[in-house]
Design an enzyme around this catalytic site. Structure first.
Site, short mmCIF file in Angstrom:
data_model
loop_
_atom_site.label_atom_id
_atom_site.label_comp_id
_atom_site.label_asym_id
_atom_site.label_seq_id
_atom_site.Cartn_x
_atom_site.Cartn_y
_atom_site.Cartn_z
N TRP A 1 5.93 -6.25 -0.24
CA TRP A 1 4.75 -6.39 -1.11
C TRP A 1 5.17 -6.67 -2.55
CZ3 TRP A 1 1.08 -7.71 1.77
CH2 TRP A 1 0.84 -7.09 3.01
N ASP B 1 1.39 -1.20 -8.03
CA ASP B 1 0.65 -1.35 -6.78
C ASP B 1 0.79 -0.01 -6.06
OD1 ASP B 1 -0.28 -1.86 -4.24
OD2 ASP B 1 1.07 -3.55 -3.82
N LYS C 1 -5.99 2.06 2.94
CA LYS C 1 -4.95 2.98 3.41
C LYS C 1 -5.31 4.43 3.08
CE LYS C 1 -1.98 -0.79 3.65
NZ LYS C 1 -1.66 -1.95 2.84
C1 LIG Z 1 -1.21 -3.17 2.52
C2 LIG Z 1 -0.57 -3.40 1.20
C3 LIG Z 1 -0.82 -4.56 0.46
C4 LIG Z 1 -1.73 -5.66 0.94
O1 LIG Z 1 -3.04 -5.28 0.76
P1 LIG Z 1 -4.28 -6.25 1.03
O2 LIG Z 1 -5.41 -5.38 0.58
O3 LIG Z 1 -4.28 -6.56 2.48
O4 LIG Z 1 -4.13 -7.45 0.18
C5 LIG Z 1 -0.21 -4.68 -0.77
N1 LIG Z 1 0.63 -3.73 -1.25
C6 LIG Z 1 0.89 -2.60 -0.54
C7 LIG Z 1 1.82 -1.58 -1.11
C8 LIG Z 1 0.30 -2.41 0.70
O5 LIG Z 1 0.57 -1.30 1.40
#
Ligand SMILES: *Cc1c(COP(=O)(O)O)cnc(C)c1O
Length: 359
Positions: free
Chosen positions: A100, A170, A194
């Site tokens: 990511w 993030d 999540k």
């Molecule tokens: C799942 C995830 C993403 C992607 O998220 P989307 O909402 O599908 O764009 C980005 N960064 C992390 C750390 C993730 O776990």
């Protein structure tokens, strides 16, 4: 019912689902569901305001921060952060700790210069870089990090020392899983699916003074300032997702907030890491012990055939969502806030049995 170890969309708190079911067709006596009402209604205004307040209360930030409810997932944030904060000729620092963060840095590189301030790519992202390995630029537009690496199962357990540089994170897979020095960040973003609620809403926490530095020339929907100025109601927000997010935050507060959550998450992860460590090498954890994630426990078995057999036997035993991400394989158990200790204990027993039968 099953024990749900999905990585995302992921398990939601059972009491929240029951609450939603209860008022799904008749929201608080209005004779219709919340999905069928105007986002300009009094009812939704209350939800929108409550969700923002709860989010700030749980992270203990004051009026110098704004909470924005956006769409497009964390993947859209990868682009919006540099669009808003990486001016021409500037450099942004990225800490690469997995898939990511790589994707985030690639979006920034389309707009400006990217400096990799630390990476463990050579070691298959099995650990978080050590403080002495980090080399920041003198004056980057910002430093970007991924606090929990959902795919590799590693997590930052201490924040990097960035000095005056604006820190962006993030936090899609560990937001609200532990107490956090939120005021150290200029901006935090997280897809809700999540640890916060259903897919469809992306939450952004941004320091207002930093927001003021973004260019006003960007298209309306691509500017964070538009969302801040209009309380995330410039256009139609994902009403149902924000409604559920608010209920999940309410549940979090009732559980005792982030301190209580962190203790629970420690206990849950400890059960599974013990099962790995006591398997005499049958299970091999991907993460180095000091970088282990409390949210995503990743490990390999001696062969891919055994991994397939493991996932299939676990599914038969009522434990689902254990296959690792398609990019790395192996096994991954996701233990977000709503995951129960009982589910982790059940998986640990299963792991012991499976190792004895096949080791
Ligand atoms: C799942 C995830 C993403 C992607 O998220 P989307 O909402 O599908 O764009 C980005 N960064 C992390 C750390 C993730 O776990």
């Amino acid at each position: 019912m099953v024990y749900n170890f999905n990585a995302g969309p992921a398990i939601l708190p059972q009491p929240v689902l029951e609450h939603v079911q209860q008022e799904l067709r008749d929201y608080q006596g209005r004779g219709m569901s919340i999905m069928e009402m105007s986002h300009r209604s009094k009812e939704y205004e209350v939800i929108n305001a409550e969700a923002e307040q709860r989010f700030k209360r749980l992270l203990r930030v004051g009026d110098s921060y704004r909470v924005l409810f956006m769409q497009g997932g964390a993947s859209t944030q990868f682009a919006l952060v540099p669009m808003n904060f990486l001016a021409q000729g500037q450099t942004a620092d990225y800490l690469l700790t997995g898939v990511w963060s790589e994707k985030a840095s690639e979006e920034a590189a389309k707009l400006g210069m990217v400096h990799i301030a630390g990476t463990t790519h050579e070691e298959h992202y099995c650990r978080i870089p050590r403080p002495e390995e980090l080399k920041f630029s003198e004056q980057p537009a910002y430093v970007h990090m991924t606090t929990n690496n959902t795919i590799y199962g590693t997590q930052w357990h201490a924040l990097p020392e960035v000095g005056e540089r604006p820190l962006v994170a993030d936090m899609s897979s560990d937001i609200m899983s532990r107490p956090l020095a939120a005021e150290k960040f200029a901006l935090i973003y997280a897809g809700a699916q999540k640890n916060l609620g259903p897919a469809g809403v992306t939450v952004v926490l941004v320091r207002e003074s930093w927001l003021a530095t973004a260019p006003k020339t960007l298209q309306t929907m691509l500017r964070y300032a538009t969302y801040a100025k209009n309380n995330s109601l410039y256009n139609t927000p994902p009403v149902f997702a924000v409604y559920m997010l608010n209920l999940v935050l309410q549940w979090l507060e009732a559980q005792g907030g982030l301190t209580a959550m962190a203790e629970r998450n420690q206990r849950k992860a400890a059960v599974l890491y013990a099962a790995i460590d006591q398997s005499h090498g049958f299970y091999r954890g991907h993460a180095a012990p000091d970088s282990r994630s409390l949210m995503n426990v990743t490990f390999r078995l001696p062969t891919e055939e055994l991994e397939k057999a493991f996932v299939s036997a676990a599914t038969d035993a009522g434990m689902v969502g254990l296959a690792g991400h398609r990019s790395v394989g192996g096994i991954r158990a996701s233990l977000y806030n709503a995951q129960t200790l009982e589910a982790c204990q059940s998986l640990a027993y299963f792991m012991n049995d499976f190792a004895h039968a096949h080791g």
